[in-house]
Design a protein around this motif. Structure first.
Motif, mmCIF file in Angstrom:
data_model
loop_
_atom_site.group_PDB
_atom_site.id
_atom_site.type_symbol
_atom_site.label_atom_id
_atom_site.label_comp_id
_atom_site.label_asym_id
_atom_site.label_seq_id
_atom_site.Cartn_x
_atom_site.Cartn_y
_atom_site.Cartn_z
ATOM 1 N N ASP A 1 1.026 -1.456 -0.185
ATOM 2 C CA ASP A 1 0.030 0.093 0.058
ATOM 3 C C ASP A 1 0.728 1.020 -0.043
ATOM 4 O OD1 ASP A 1 -1.272 2.227 0.962
ATOM 5 O OD2 ASP A 1 -2.841 0.836 1.844
ATOM 6 N N ARG A 2 0.894 1.848 -1.125
ATOM 7 C CA ARG A 2 1.746 3.167 -1.283
ATOM 8 C C ARG A 2 1.833 4.008 -0.093
ATOM 9 N NH1 ARG A 2 5.251 3.594 -4.812
ATOM 10 N NH2 ARG A 2 4.172 2.018 -6.411
ATOM 11 N N LYS A 3 0.677 4.321 0.506
ATOM 12 C CA LYS A 3 0.386 5.218 1.385
ATOM 13 C C LYS A 3 1.171 4.793 2.922
ATOM 14 C CE LYS A 3 -3.561 8.174 0.661
ATOM 15 N NZ LYS A 3 -4.865 8.043 0.781
ATOM 16 N N LEU A 4 1.002 3.432 3.054
ATOM 17 C CA LEU A 4 1.194 3.042 4.447
ATOM 18 C C LEU A 4 2.510 1.972 4.541
ATOM 19 C CD1 LEU A 4 -2.082 1.302 5.588
ATOM 20 C CD2 LEU A 4 -1.167 3.473 6.177
ATOM 21 N N ASP A 5 2.910 1.878 3.061
ATOM 22 C CA ASP A 5 4.309 1.112 3.247
ATOM 23 C C ASP A 5 5.454 1.550 2.642
ATOM 24 O OD1 ASP A 5 2.773 -0.993 4.448
ATOM 25 O OD2 ASP A 5 2.181 -1.766 2.417
ATOM 26 N N GLN A 6 5.306 2.679 1.790
ATOM 27 C CA GLN A 6 6.425 3.289 0.825
ATOM 28 C C GLN A 6 7.737 3.611 2.242
ATOM 29 O OE1 GLN A 6 6.732 3.274 -2.451
ATOM 30 N NE2 GLN A 6 9.069 3.537 -1.848
ATOM 31 N N GLN A 7 7.373 4.245 3.142
ATOM 32 C CA GLN A 7 8.474 4.653 3.886
ATOM 33 C C GLN A 7 8.916 3.471 4.477
ATOM 34 O OE1 GLN A 7 9.697 7.180 4.360
ATOM 35 N NE2 GLN A 7 8.718 8.751 5.520
ATOM 36 N N TRP A 8 8.419 2.420 4.692
ATOM 37 C CA TRP A 8 8.811 1.126 5.313
ATOM 38 C C TRP A 8 9.980 0.580 4.383
ATOM 39 C CZ3 TRP A 8 6.582 -3.712 3.427
ATOM 40 C CH2 TRP A 8 7.031 -4.773 3.956
ATOM 41 N N ILE A 9 9.671 0.435 3.118
ATOM 42 C CA ILE A 9 10.448 0.091 2.042
ATOM 43 C C ILE A 9 11.531 1.020 1.886
ATOM 44 C CG2 ILE A 9 10.854 -0.047 -0.630
ATOM 45 C CD1 ILE A 9 8.857 -2.344 0.505
ATOM 46 N N ASN A 10 11.389 2.205 2.020
ATOM 47 C CA ASN A 10 12.825 3.214 1.771
ATOM 48 C C ASN A 10 13.703 2.968 2.798
ATOM 49 O OD1 ASN A 10 11.185 4.498 -0.381
ATOM 50 N ND2 ASN A 10 10.699 6.369 0.700
ATOM 51 N N LYS A 11 13.114 2.802 4.119
ATOM 52 C CA LYS A 11 13.893 2.679 5.172
ATOM 53 C C LYS A 11 14.899 1.475 5.025
ATOM 54 C CE LYS A 11 11.973 5.047 8.930
ATOM 55 N NZ LYS A 11 11.087 5.006 10.169
ATOM 56 N N MET A 12 14.187 0.229 4.563
ATOM 57 C CA MET A 12 15.006 -0.926 4.515
ATOM 58 C C MET A 12 15.771 -0.967 3.175
ATOM 59 S SD MET A 12 12.137 -3.997 4.960
ATOM 60 C CE MET A 12 11.102 -3.877 3.617
ATOM 61 N N VAL A 13 15.800 0.024 2.383
ATOM 62 C CA VAL A 13 16.735 0.326 1.277
ATOM 63 C C VAL A 13 17.939 0.983 1.798
ATOM 64 C CG1 VAL A 13 17.118 1.264 -0.840
ATOM 65 C CG2 VAL A 13 15.030 -0.013 -0.691
ATOM 66 N N GLU A 14 17.559 2.177 2.626
ATOM 67 C CA GLU A 14 18.626 2.903 3.281
ATOM 68 C C GLU A 14 19.441 2.065 4.146
ATOM 69 O OE1 GLU A 14 19.519 5.701 2.202
ATOM 70 O OE2 GLU A 14 17.911 5.936 1.010
ATOM 71 N N ARG A 15 18.803 1.063 4.944
ATOM 72 C CA ARG A 15 19.626 0.352 5.810
ATOM 73 C C ARG A 15 20.533 -0.493 5.041
ATOM 74 N NH1 ARG A 15 20.605 -1.238 11.240
ATOM 75 N NH2 ARG A 15 22.559 -2.366 10.611
ATOM 76 N N MET A 16 19.968 -1.063 3.796
ATOM 77 C CA MET A 16 20.726 -2.033 3.010
ATOM 78 C C MET A 16 21.990 -1.281 2.373
ATOM 79 S SD MET A 16 17.618 -4.216 1.578
ATOM 80 C CE MET A 16 18.727 -5.435 0.522
ATOM 81 N N ILE A 17 21.867 -0.164 1.984
ATOM 82 C CA ILE A 17 22.796 0.787 1.401
ATOM 83 C C ILE A 17 23.880 1.076 2.450
ATOM 84 C CG2 ILE A 17 23.316 3.117 0.790
ATOM 85 C CD1 ILE A 17 20.497 3.176 -0.723
ATOM 86 N N LYS A 18 23.576 1.345 3.425
ATOM 87 C CA LYS A 18 24.514 1.328 4.784
ATOM 88 C C LYS A 18 25.353 0.344 5.044
ATOM 89 C CE LYS A 18 23.472 4.768 8.348
ATOM 90 N NZ LYS A 18 22.349 5.340 9.469
ATOM 91 N N ASP A 19 24.541 -0.931 4.905
ATOM 92 C CA ASP A 19 25.111 -2.253 5.166
ATOM 93 C C ASP A 19 26.128 -2.729 4.042
ATOM 94 O OD1 ASP A 19 24.131 -2.528 7.450
ATOM 95 O OD2 ASP A 19 22.442 -4.079 6.923
ATOM 96 N N GLY A 20 26.363 -2.002 2.812
ATOM 97 C CA GLY A 20 27.063 -2.199 1.815
ATOM 98 C C GLY A 20 26.154 -3.219 0.802
ATOM 99 N N LEU A 21 24.993 -3.443 0.982
ATOM 100 C CA LEU A 21 24.352 -4.242 0.025
ATOM 101 C C LEU A 21 23.886 -3.898 -1.161
ATOM 102 C CD1 LEU A 21 22.604 -6.399 2.820
ATOM 103 C CD2 LEU A 21 24.482 -7.309 1.455
ATOM 104 N N LEU A 22 23.509 -2.362 -1.051
ATOM 105 C CA LEU A 22 22.821 -1.674 -2.170
ATOM 106 C C LEU A 22 23.659 -0.301 -2.347
ATOM 107 C CD1 LEU A 22 18.869 -2.449 -1.720
ATOM 108 C CD2 LEU A 22 20.592 -3.517 -3.208
ATOM 109 N N CYS A 23 23.238 0.180 -3.769
ATOM 110 C CA CYS A 23 23.602 1.515 -3.962
ATOM 111 C C CYS A 23 22.402 2.175 -4.468
ATOM 112 C CB CYS A 23 24.696 1.169 -4.780
ATOM 113 S SG CYS A 23 26.070 2.219 -5.106
ATOM 114 N N ARG A 24 22.319 3.515 -4.456
ATOM 115 C CA ARG A 24 21.360 4.277 -4.910
ATOM 116 C C ARG A 24 21.820 5.707 -5.472
ATOM 117 N NH1 ARG A 24 16.980 7.798 -3.372
ATOM 118 N NH2 ARG A 24 17.792 7.781 -1.159
ATOM 119 N N LYS A 25 21.384 5.803 -6.730
ATOM 120 C CA LYS A 25 21.646 7.074 -7.422
ATOM 121 C C LYS A 25 20.329 7.797 -7.905
ATOM 122 C CE LYS A 25 26.419 6.832 -9.381
ATOM 123 N NZ LYS A 25 27.023 6.117 -10.448
ATOM 124 N N LYS A 26 19.990 8.733 -7.385
ATOM 125 C CA LYS A 26 18.497 9.221 -7.061
ATOM 126 C C LYS A 26 17.570 8.263 -6.720
ATOM 127 C CE LYS A 26 19.749 13.199 -9.956
ATOM 128 N NZ LYS A 26 19.794 13.979 -11.149
#
Ligand code: SF4
Length: 297
Positions: free
Chosen positions: A264-289
């Motif tokens: 649900d975009r309204k209720l879950d987008q933040q949750w996904i963003n936070k997980m992606v940010e955490r994975m970037i911090k852990d060295g598992l992912l990278c993000r450009k824009k």
């Protein structure tokens, strides 16, 4: 005959043939120990062989990028372990292979159990790696506790001093205990078939049927669940990584519906963003824009 001698005789006959038991190479032992941390033995066997084919030495692994080790680890789960292993390889290549348990312990990503396991299995040190299996068997055998806990470890370690053989194959004792723990000294032990029953302080209680077997003796971890999601975050993080690994690059706003059918975009987008940010911090992912990829370094 001592308890340890009986155990080793049983192990000679019934012990499992596992590929990491055929080597004394600290690198190979470490690979197996890190893989076994959260994964079943049968699943680890194939991954272990494949990993060693791709990264046969400390040096080879030390040169691998985050993306290469994440690809090689695909399917094993708890992906941070791949980066931890590679970082340990880099430290070993830079500073040399540790020769004592405390030197192993000083490496980032190696805890007391793993330090003791490598010291015992690779370097034949007379030390005892205590995990839940060893704790259960030795807590019963030496202390008479039917369901020992982590608080019993110091006492177990003390009592094990006289159980571990002074000479000979003392490093085989923990391996034999692992096998006994998974086949005979399980949650509900089969003491009648146990080679240690004449030495065991808890055997009488179990044989007399005086022990109530708890439905759940292992405490389930407190994993975070978002809202009413059926799985813990760990599962969704695994799905995100799989997606990026397989597609090469994914736009952040498209990830949610691809990893969660009830997104649900309204209720879950933040949750996904936070997980992606955490994975970037852990060295598992990278993000450009808003484009998410595996790290290139
Ligand atoms: S006798 Fe029973 S409790 Fe004791 S070590 Fe063997 S299986 Fe475990």
């Amino acid at each position: 005959m001592t308890g340890a001698a009986k155990l080793l005789r049983w192990y000679d006959r019934y012990g499992r043939d596992l590929p990491w038991r055929e080597t004394r190479d600290p690198y190979r032992i470490l690979v197996s120990e890190i893989m076994l941390q959260q994964t079943q033995v049968d699943r680890v066997k194939d991954f272990y062989k494949r990993w060693l084919k791709q990264f046969p030495t400390w040096k080879k692994l030390s040169l691998a990028t985050n993306a290469q080790v994440i690809h090689a680890w695909a399917g094993l789960g708890y992906n941070r372990r791949a980066l931890v292993l590679r970082d340990i390889a880099r430290a070993v290549v830079a500073d040399g292979v540790p020769t004592t348990e405390s030197e192993w312990l000083a490496l980032k990503g190696i805890g007391p159990y793993t330090a003791a396991a490598i010291s015992a299995f690779a370097q034949k040190k007379r030390t005892l790696p205590i995990d839940t299996n060893i704790r259960r068997v030795l807590g019963r055998l030496l202390l008479g506790k039917t369901f020992p806990t982590i608080d019993d470890d110091p006492q177990i370690r003390h009592a094990a001093e006289s159980f571990l053989p002074q000479r000979g194959h003392h490093e085989d004792v923990p391996q034999a205990i692992f096998d006994l723990a998974t086949s005979i000294c399980t949650k509900n032990p089969d003491c009648a078939s146990c080679p240690l029953r004449d030495h065991c302080k808890a055997a009488k209680l179990f044989l007399a049927g005086r022990v109530k077997i708890p439905k759940r003796s292992v405490k389930v971890g407190n994993e975070h669940h978002h809202r009413n999601k059926p799985f813990p975050d760990r599962i969704y993080r695994g799905r995100i990584l799989k997606l990026v690994r397989e597609w090469g690059q994914v736009r952040l706003p498209t990830i949610g519906p691809l990893v969660d059918p009830n997104f649900d975009r309204k209720l879950d987008q933040q949750w996904i963003n936070k997980m992606v940010e955490r994975m970037i911090k852990d060295g598992l992912l990278c993000r450009k824009k808003d484009l998410v990829t595996l790290p290139t370094r």
